[in-house]
Design a protein around this motif. Sequence first.
Motif: not given
Length: 242
Positions: A111-123
């Motif tokens: 399995i390969q998982v890719e998680l795009e980083p969460l932008p600071d503006a939406y944390k």
Amino acid sequence: MDFLYEAFLGVSGKLKAALEQSYKNKVLIYQAEIKYLQAQVNPHFLYNSFYHLYRMAKMEDNEGVAEMSRRLSSYYRYITRSDQNEVPLEMEYQNIVDYTDIQTIRFGDRIQVELEPLPDAYKNLTVPRFVLQPLFENVLAHSRWEDGEKRQIRLRIENDACDLRLRVEDNGSGLRDEDIARVSAMLGEQAAFSETSGLTNIHQRLALHYGPQGRLEVSRSELGGFCAAIVIPKKGGSGENE
């Protein structure tokens, strides 16, 4: 008198409709809470994780045991917090990091998982707790991968002037267009007493939290498989999302 009578009937009709909708909403909230509690207690996930810990310990993989234990501790600490129905998006995102790391340790290179980083503006956007993980669980349990096909799962984060979208998608090549249409039709059904699946449960919880602007959308993924997108309005709902 005729005018008063007609006005009385109009007010009575609106009151009846409001009461019925309020009752339906309460039923949906109850169903959502039941599904949420069921999701919190997933014995198969726990058993499989402990069995993997056992195997790593037998192989004297101390680094693996330490990392798996740390992720499991963080994961279960989050999902067993019963005093928070709404959380910052950053906490939901971190739970997905823990969950997918555990699954990656379990499945290895299958399995390969890719998680795009969460932008600071939406944390700090306020979201219902435990709305992201069921999307990943749905992929692992129901996506149509062909034999020998490497599983790829990706989280993408998109935003426009009004909404933030969190897309969970896979590369399962066995997905049919009719499968997507069936799920989409299921999400469009508003019958309050129908049995809910994990996806319809998320859709209902988002609508109850944000109103009609909050929803779950399904489509074919750019990777070729299934895509489920949580739509979070930047304004409105019970939180102060802006």
